[in-house]
Scaffold this active site. Structure first.
Site, PDB file in Angstrom:
ATOM      1  CE  LYS A   1      -3.990  -2.125   0.266  1.00 43.65           C
ATOM      2  NZ  LYS A   1      -3.624  -3.543   0.272  1.00 43.65           N
TER       3      LYS A   1
HETATM    4  C1  LIG Z   1      -9.754  -2.995  -1.740  1.00 43.25           C
HETATM    5  C2  LIG Z   1      -9.202  -3.630  -0.511  1.00 43.25           C
HETATM    6  N1  LIG Z   1     -10.020  -3.846   0.524  1.00 43.25           N
HETATM    7  C3  LIG Z   1      -9.579  -4.407   1.664  1.00 43.25           C
HETATM    8  C4  LIG Z   1      -8.278  -4.787   1.824  1.00 43.25           C
HETATM    9  C5  LIG Z   1      -7.873  -5.484   3.087  1.00 43.25           C
HETATM   10  O1  LIG Z   1      -6.825  -4.905   3.754  1.00 43.25           O
HETATM   11  P1  LIG Z   1      -5.886  -5.805   4.696  1.00 43.25           P
HETATM   12  O2  LIG Z   1      -5.050  -6.644   3.799  1.00 43.25           O
HETATM   13  O3  LIG Z   1      -5.106  -4.796   5.464  1.00 43.25           O
HETATM   14  O4  LIG Z   1      -6.774  -6.609   5.572  1.00 43.25           O
HETATM   15  C6  LIG Z   1      -7.379  -4.566   0.778  1.00 43.25           C
HETATM   16  C7  LIG Z   1      -5.954  -4.897   0.923  1.00 43.25           C
HETATM   17  O5  LIG Z   1      -5.362  -5.753   0.407  1.00 43.25           O
HETATM   18  C8  LIG Z   1      -7.851  -4.006  -0.427  1.00 43.25           C
HETATM   19  O6  LIG Z   1      -7.036  -3.835  -1.463  1.00 43.25           O
END
Ligand SMILES: Cc1ncc(COP(=O)(O)O)c(C=O)c1O
Length: 373
Positions: free
Chosen positions: A186
């Site tokens: 990210k």
């Molecule tokens: C669009 C989207 N939603 C939710 C997430 C979930 O984030 P995390 O991996 O921190 O749980 C991500 C990350 O990969 C994402 O790209």
């Protein structure tokens, strides 16, 4: 002496001595969780995006789940979301026993098409989870109007979109609750981690209780006012996040520059679709650089050709409704969201991060051009 072949990875975080220094400070303090770094990270994050309140959580997924809990989503409810996303944006509703309803996307922005969302509303609909895919902001005003007219919650999954602007205002400062994520690919990273932003003090207090096993802020350590979770971020990660926020402007500027360079290098490739440009209402925060291969190109052949040259790629993004567990649970099949399905067959993420070298980008572009030809 043999020269190691060039390897160009898909993503890379920007970490330096500053994060090391801050992490050492936390370690030496002996306070590794529920310490002061969390509050500081939350305050600085809220200030960075212009949000009234921010609550740090253990991941973007945890933040989305908590907003579903806060919205009162439960068994039998329907939650409308995008099929062209990472699974977490649909799973957050499934965790609550709700049914994910996939509305098709706009072929240009790859975000939810508001007309498809409106058409998907039923008496059981409880919420809309909009996703700012690849950092491009969703049609938040139109979605908010739909949500308001049907009495639905609108959750903005801005996990990929820290720094993006809709109608000139940063995501996180749009009014609706939003979630940001900090996995290492990210814009900023804490290793794992996330933040929920909200304009409601009540929601903020609820989120802080829910992430901490349902403890009430005025109660003792073993007083639990509600069913909660351990979705806490710890102080080491918060310190990394503080270091990342200090260089957020440089990271975002670097990513914008790298994206512009790719666009210049790839503009002449016959039939290749490039990420949609900004307009007066939408300013992307660059998360990944995803191209759409020409209709006649064989994506698997392109991936292996790039791989043979040491270039990392990813099939961003498979449709969520066509994942095996979704098909088995809900009986979803091909044809449910034709636009998303067509995009999903042809889109491909190229190596992308703030400090990608121009020479590496030129190599990626040349290799891609040849692979397509
Ligand atoms: C669009 C989207 N939603 C939710 C997430 C979930 O984030 P995390 O991996 O921190 O749980 C991500 C990350 O990969 C994402 O790209």
């Amino acid at each position: 002496m043999s020269v190691a072949p060039r390897q160009i990875g898909l993503s890379a975080p920007w970490l330096d001595e500053r994060e090391e220094e801050l992490v050492v400070e936390v370690l030496r303090s002996g306070r590794l969780s529920l310490g002061p770094w969390i509050d500081r990270f939350e305050e600085e994050f809220a200030a960075a995006v212009g949000a009234p309140y921010a609550a740090a959580v253990s991941s973007g997924t945890a933040g989305l789940h908590l907003l579903c809990v806060a919205a009162g989503i439960g068994p039998g409810d329907e939650v409308i979301t995008s099929p062209y996303s990472f699974v977490a944006s649909a799973n957050c509703a499934v965790y609550q026993g709700a049914v994910p309803v996939f509305a098709d996307i706009d072929p240009r922005t790859l975000n939810l098409d508001p007309a498809a969302v409106e058409a998907a509303v039923t008496p059981r609909t409880k919420a809309i989870v909009a996703v700012d895919i690849f950092g491009y902001p969703s049609e938040l005003d139109e979605l908010q109007a739909i949500a308001r007219s049907h009495g639905l919650a609108l959750i903005d999954d801005a996990c990929e979109a820290l720094g993006a602007r809709y109608r000139r205002r940063l995501l996180g400062a749009q009014g609706q609750d939003a979630v940001f994520a900090f996995y290492p690919n990210k814009q900023i990273t804490t290793g794992e981690g996330g933040v929920v932003t909200t304009a409601s003090e009540e929601t903020w207090r609820l989120l802080k209780s829910l992430r901490n096993q349902g403890r009430a802020d005025d109660g003792g350590w073993l007083d639990h006012a509600r069913l909660g979770f351990n979705y806490r971020l710890d102080d080491i990660r918060a310190a990394i996040g503080i270091g990342q926020l200090e260089k957020l402007d440089r990271i975002l500027a670097g990513r914008t520059e790298v994206a512009a360079r790719y666009t210049g290098l790839l503009a002449g490739v016959e039939g290749l679709g490039l990420p949609c440009p900004n307009d007066a209402d939408h300013e992307r925060s660059w998360f990944v650089y995803v191209v759409e291969l020409p209709a006649q190109a064989d994506r698997e052949a392109v991936i292996s050709e790039l791989g043979a040259h040491g270039i990392g790629t990813a099939r961003y993004l498979p449709c969520i409704h066509l994942q095996s567990y979704m098909r088995e649970r809900y009986g979803f099949t091909e044809g449910l969201c034709p636009v998303a399905e067509e995009k999903s067959r042809r889109t491909l993420a190229l190596p992308f991060h703030a400090r990608l070298a121009p020479a590496d980008q030129a190599f990626v572009a040349d290799t891609l051009r040849q692979a397509i030809a």
